[in-house]
Structure formats: C-alpha cells, structure tokens
Motif scaffolding. Structure first.
Motif: not given
Length: 413
Positions: A230-234, A239-241, A264-265, A272-273
């Motif tokens: 969760e630390k990664v996808v948040s 997301l910008v990258g 996947i995310i 996250v959507r």
C-alpha cells in the motif's frame, strides 16, 4: 513394414550436450534437425529415399501405420532404416565443440562476475557505479550470470546498496540488476521500506527510458508480495511517473510496461482510482487510443473501464471530446475483451448523459457495430449488452434516422 528395432543407446553426453546448447539459443545447422520433430537428431537413420530422420521419430511414424517417407511422401520400396554414422559423428563433433566453447565462455564470465561482486564490497563513488554497471551488463547478457550472482550472495549485496542516501547513478544500476534476479519474499519486504520506495519513485521520474521501465518492473515485483505494498501504490508521484511512461510514444515497450503496472495498481486498489483520475489519466489515455497496438489498446481500455466505476472517472470520460468516436472504432476490431471494455465505457457515459451519448454514438457508427456484435459468435453477455444498448439508442433517436445511420455507415464501411 519395418521390423521395429530397439532404439540404440544414445550416448548420455550427446543428449546432455544438445540440451545445454539448445538452452543457450545457439543456432543449430539445419542438416542436424529431424524433419519430423524439428529438433536435433540423437540417432540419425536414413531411409531408402535418402531422407534422414531421428530413429525414434521415424519408428513412431511407422507405428502409426504410415508406409511412406514423411518428407517426400513416396511409397517405401525397402522398409529398412540404416544408421547414418557419418552424420552422427558430425553432430557429436559439432555439439562437443560448441559445448566446450560455451563452457569456457561460462567459466570466464563466471570468474568476471565473482571478481565484480568482490569489488563491490570494497569500492565507493564512481568506482561503485562502474562495477554495478559492469554487473548489470553481465546479468542482462547472460542468463547463467544470474545464477552465479544468486548463489554467491550477490542479491543481498546489491540490494544493500539501495538506501535513503543512494545516488541516482547507483540506484539506477542496482534496480537494473535486481529486476533480472529471483528476489526472496524477505528481500521484497525490505525493499518496500518507505525510504527505498521514495528513492525508487524518484529514480523512475528522472531516469532514462530503460531505467523507468526497470523501476516499473521492480515495483510490479514488489506489489506481488502484498504485505506493505500500500505504501507503494499510494504514491501520487509514482502514478504521475507511470503516465509519463505511458505517454512516451517513441518507446512502445515503455508504454506497455507502464500500462501493465497502471492496470495492476487500479485493479487491485480501489482507493487509488480517484487519484489516477485526478492527475488527468482519462483524457491522456483517450488521446493515445488511436495509436496503440492491439496489446496496449486492450490494457488501456481495461484501465478506462475500471476508472469508469468511480464517479470522477465517469465525469472525466464524458468530458473528453473524442471519447465516443475513439471507443466506437475499436468495437469488433481487436478482441472480444476490447469490445466488452468499450461497451462498458460507453454504458457508463450513457447513464450519465443518455441523450447526448446516444446521439454522438449513433453519429460515430455505433448502431451497425452493435448489430455486428449481436450477429457474431461473441459470448451471450456481450450480445445482451449490445441489444440493450441498441434499444436505448433507439429510444433517444428516431427509428427512421437510426435505421438510415445503420445503412449509411454499413455502406461506407
């Protein structure tokens, strides 16, 4: 037909040599290949037609009741098979020489790899960057180098160089090495540490296209671990990258890598959507649709379909000027999955603005496409969705105009 002879004992060394060489993707001379199995012959035998086959394959051909030569399809006037000792000698000699050459190369590369690993334990600064670059090139080029690294503590050594104060030059090389190695669950959990995730995302946003792809692949590996992901996808920066990577039309492989991770995310993290929509993902993906290859197109449509499940996503879809014509174009053109994603997207827009959506959709040629889906061999759910959509369009559009649009579009197509 032939008296079925027991297969001669094939020297184990030849069998082993062939397996080793074939794993290394070395091109084998066509004369060594059995026309039946398309694999190197272990025990070549020749028929009366002059054609040579591996003994086991030709005997299997005969056991099926065939009385012909598989290559020429001539009737056999002599049912005997003759060992081709000359060819067998050439095969054994060629594979032996290739194996010796490959083994020497392997030993040389293995020695170099071990030297680089030892160097990494001692050096810092630019010397460390050079050593990491050399190791990355070895890992990239030779599959067996990966095993050497993994069996000699290289994975832990390389990953230990990734920390909060790691330079981007070092980090880029470390990531390029790690994505090619088999990482343990413990190591993946260690890499999910906030400081390392932050560094990973920073390197992804500032690195070369290959570095961006490597970062995306490593993040994908970490997400598969689950715990702490969760630390990664948040990370909004991540997301910008990813969107930057997806927009880079000059590098199709990068586009595919970015789309896969983005899918996947958003598929695994509903929370996250909204963030993905807020950074402008919807209009950017819609703009890309006409130029994507089939594989990327299917993933992009899947992402848009998932984003249409949140209110912000539906609004963003409706506000895109070319959304309806771009989505209508892909119906029945790529795959059944693409058609289903496209219809789901249109359905989401229709529910938000029925009359506007129906009008634009019919103008874009939706009606004949829907009829095509209904008449095709698609799955029943897709046909039902198309039928309902066609009915809804007819309610918001006069029947005569709908029919004329169908006929006109079909004629043009």
């Amino acid at each position: 037909m032939p008296q079925y002879q027991e297969r001669r004992e094939t020297p184990l060394d030849l069998k082993m040599l062939i397996e080793e060489i074939m794993e290394s993707s070395i091109e084998v001379p066509s004369v060594f290949i059995c026309p039946i199995s398309l694999e190197p012959m272990l025990d070549p035998v020749t028929l009366c037609t002059g054609q040579t086959y591996d003994r086991s394959n030709i005997l299997k051909w005969f056991s099926l009741g065939h009385k012909t030569c598989p290559t020429t399809m001539q009737e056999l006037w002599d049912d005997s098979v003759t060992p081709n000792n000359t060819l067998n000698h050439f095969i054994l000699t060629w594979f032996s020489q290739k194996y010796s050459s490959m083994k020497k190369k392997f030993e040389d590369i293995q020695g170099t790899t071990l030297e680089v690993l030892n160097t990494l334990k001692k050096v810092k600064g630019q010397a460390r960057v050079r050593a990491l670059k050399q190791l990355r090139e070895l890992v990239d080029s030779h599959v067996f180098t990966r095993k050497t690294v993994e069996e000699n503590g290289g994975v832990a050594l390389v990953s230990s160089l990734l920390g909060p104060f790691t330079s981007h030059a070092v980090g880029s090389e470390v990531i390029g090495i790690l994505v090619n190695l088999d990482l343990s669950s413990e190591l993946k959990r260690n890499l999910i540490h906030p400081a390392k995730v932050s560094l990973l995302v920073d390197i992804m946003n500032e690195g070369t296209i290959q570095t961006k792809m490597n970062c995306a692949k490593l993040i994908q590996m970490l997400l598969m671990e689950g715990n702490g992901s969760e630390k990664v996808v948040s990370s909004l920066s991540l997301l910008v990258g990813l969107l930057r990577l997806v927009r880079d039309k000059k590098h199709p492989k990068g586009v595919l890598t970015g789309l896969i991770l983005l899918k996947i995310i958003i598929c695994s993290r509903e929370s996250v959507r909204s963030s993905v929509v807020s950074i402008g993902a919807v209009p950017q993906l819609i703009e890309l649709l006409p130029n994507l290859n089939n594989e990327c197109l299917e993933i992009a449509l899947c992402i848009l379909e998932v984003l249409s499940t949140v209110p912000e996503g539906t609004v963003a879809l409706k506000e895109c000027p070319n959304i309806i014509p771009n989505v209508v174009k892909v119906l029945m053109r790529v795959s059944e999955s693409c058609t289903q994603f496209a219809l789901s997207i249109l359905w989401a827009i229709y529910k938000l603005a029925p009359q506007e959506c129906a009008s634009k959709a019919v103008e874009a040629g939706l009606a004949p496409k829907l009829l095509l889906v209904i008449q095709s061999g698609c799955n029943p759910v897709l046909k039902q969705m198309s039928s309902e959509f066609l009915k809804l369009c007819s309610l918001d559009y006069s029947t005569s105009i709908l029919i004329s649009k169908c006929m006109l579009t079909a004629t043009i197509q």
